[in-house]
Design a protein around this motif. Structure first.
Motif: not given
Length: 215
Positions: A24-44
């Motif tokens: 039920g907790k949230k798993l967050v996955r980030l991709f950082r580039t120079d100008s942006t942050i891409i965020k992926l997430a899901g509930i375990i």
DNA sequence: CTACCGATTATCT
DNA sequence: GATAATCGGTAGT
């Protein structure tokens, strides 16, 4: 805005308890580039506990080696390993202070953010099969060996766990894909009550395993 | 729908 | 040299 991350203390408990409470907790996955942050997430929605000397199925059972080193020592670190010539599995180290090793395998999440990127990573469009298994999930989130040994309790990391309110049901089953200690009910899956009936979350892998009700 | 089976290679012994 | 905390395809019910 303050985000509540699962902290070191959360993981410094019995591995089985942590595995159950990660549901039920949230798993967050980030991709950082120079100008942006891409965020992926899901509930375990699916986890498994792997112990130490009490668990012959655990990679830690025979002692520390270069692969399993992050199952030992400080808790709240990722343990990513490669298996079957193709797949990565993602774990978080968790055990009491007196026990030296243990980790929780995250087997499945319910995608909630960045689904298009997950589809790209998986090269499959079937949403129900995007992240419903340990190898599928790491591929969808682009997790591999470079993500081994990172601090999951640090919001500056590229992978972390957010605290959430969990009010649904957690069931336990036997673990999947092991040969030793098959009878331990150390796999945990997410379910909810619908008009009195227990319904297992759609993103859980192998939903037909025999379950036990907890509490 | 379920059950079986082959692929593929880093890592362990 | 053997193994493996899996996946996806195919055959069978």
């Amino acid at each position: 805005m303050t985000i509540n991350l699962l902290n070191r203390k959360f993981f410094e408990r019995e591995t089985i308890v942590v595995a159950k409470e990660m549901i039920g907790k949230k798993l967050v996955r980030l991709f950082r580039t120079d100008s942006t942050i891409i965020k992926l997430a899901g509930i375990i929605v699916e986890t498994e506990a792997y112990g130490y000397l009490d668990d012959k199925a655990s990679h830690a059972f025979k002692g520390m080696n270069s692969r399993n080193r992050y199952m030992f020592g400080d808790v709240g670190y990722s343990y990513v390993y490669f298996t079957y010539g193709n797949h990565y599995c993602f774990n978080v180290s968790a055990h009491t202070k007196t026990k030296d090793a243990g980790a929780v395998l995250i087997r499945a999440i319910e995608p909630i953010l960045g689904i298009n990127m997950m589809i790209k990573n998986r090269k499959k469009i079937d949403i129900l099969n995007l992240t419903s298994g340990p190898g599928k999930m790491t591929k969808a989130l682009a997790i591999d060996k470079k993500d081994n040994g990172i601090d999951i309790t640090d919001s500056n990391s590229t992978i972390y766990l957010e605290d959430t309110i969990v009010s649904n049901v957690v069931l336990s089953t036997k673990r999947i894909g092991i040969e030793m200690d098959k009878d331990k009910y150390w796999r945990f899956i997410y379910a909810e009550k619908d008009r009195g009936k227990i319904v297992i979350n759609r993103y859980v892998s192998r939903k037909k395993e025999n379950t036990k009700f907890l509490e």
